[in-house]
Motif scaffolding. Sequence first.
Motif, PDB file in Angstrom:
ATOM      1  N   LYS A   1       6.878 -44.085  41.227  1.00 52.65           N
ATOM      2  CA  LYS A   1       7.447 -45.416  41.792  1.00 52.65           C
ATOM      3  C   LYS A   1       6.727 -46.701  41.556  1.00 52.65           C
ATOM      4  CE  LYS A   1       9.080 -45.088  45.597  1.00 52.65           C
ATOM      5  NZ  LYS A   1       9.997 -45.181  46.989  1.00 52.65           N
TER       6      LYS A   1
ATOM      7  N   TYR B   1       5.784 -47.480  37.622  1.00 55.36           N
ATOM      8  CA  TYR B   1       6.941 -47.767  36.837  1.00 55.36           C
ATOM      9  C   TYR B   1       7.111 -49.247  37.383  1.00 55.36           C
ATOM     10  CZ  TYR B   1       7.736 -43.873  33.970  1.00 55.36           C
ATOM     11  OH  TYR B   1       7.707 -42.832  33.266  1.00 55.36           O
ATOM     12  N   GLU B   2       6.916 -49.806  38.522  1.00 58.66           N
ATOM     13  CA  GLU B   2       6.867 -51.018  39.171  1.00 58.66           C
ATOM     14  C   GLU B   2       5.776 -51.910  38.504  1.00 58.66           C
ATOM     15  OE1 GLU B   2       8.748 -51.560  43.410  1.00 58.66           O
ATOM     16  OE2 GLU B   2       7.202 -50.128  43.370  1.00 58.66           O
TER      17      GLU B   2
ATOM     18  N   TRP C   1       9.286 -52.625  35.426  1.00 62.24           N
ATOM     19  CA  TRP C   1      10.440 -52.385  35.833  1.00 62.24           C
ATOM     20  C   TRP C   1      10.702 -52.149  37.181  1.00 62.24           C
ATOM     21  CZ3 TRP C   1       9.772 -47.772  31.808  1.00 62.24           C
ATOM     22  CH2 TRP C   1       9.683 -48.410  30.557  1.00 62.24           C
TER      23      TRP C   1
ATOM     24  N   VAL D   1      12.876 -51.012  40.991  1.00 64.99           N
ATOM     25  CA  VAL D   1      13.195 -50.070  41.616  1.00 64.99           C
ATOM     26  C   VAL D   1      14.680 -50.390  42.398  1.00 64.99           C
ATOM     27  CG1 VAL D   1      13.095 -48.298  43.638  1.00 64.99           C
ATOM     28  CG2 VAL D   1      11.048 -49.130  42.470  1.00 64.99           C
TER      29      VAL D   1
ATOM     30  N   ILE E   1      14.984 -46.240  38.437  1.00 62.05           N
ATOM     31  CA  ILE E   1      14.019 -47.146  37.974  1.00 62.05           C
ATOM     32  C   ILE E   1      15.064 -47.841  36.887  1.00 62.05           C
ATOM     33  CG2 ILE E   1      12.018 -47.774  36.653  1.00 62.05           C
ATOM     34  CD1 ILE E   1      11.471 -46.497  39.612  1.00 62.05           C
TER      35      ILE E   1
END
Length: 138
Positions: free
Chosen positions: A19, A22-23, A27, A29, A41
Motif C-alpha cells: 500500500k 503504490y501511494e 495512486w 487507496v 488501489i
Amino acid sequence: MTSRMIFLNLPVADLKRSKNFYEAVGWKVNQEFTDDNAACIVIDDNICIMLLTRQFFTTFSKRPVAITTEKVGATYGLALASVAEVDALVTAALTAGATEEVNEDKRAQEEQVGMYSRTFLDPDGHQWEPFWMDYAGN
C-alpha cells in the motif's frame, strides 16, 4: 459486451509495504474496499489494483500462487498521455522502492513503431510497463 472497469488482483507478501509503495507512486487507496486482507488501489476511474495478502489470494484459485519475484506470470501495460508521464511514473516507482528492468532490444523495436516505454518491478516483483504511443503516427 461493454467493459466498465478492470481490477487486477495481485498477491503481496506485505500488505502495508505494498500500500505504501503504490501511494508513493501517486495512486490512491480506496479505504472503503480495504481491510487486513486486501487494499484497493485506484489508478484512475476505470482501473484498480486489489492488493491481496498471499494467504487471502489462495482463496481465489485452487492453483498455487506464483512467486512473482522469481518468475514473470504477467506484465501490466499502462497507456499514458506522454513520455513525460511515463518517466514521472517510473521515477516515482523507483523512489518508492521499485527496480527498473531495461531491455535495449525491446526499446529499439518500440522506437520503430513510435512507442516509448519503461519497465519497473514493484516490491513483490509484479512487472509494470507504462508506455506512450504516437497513435497519430500509425
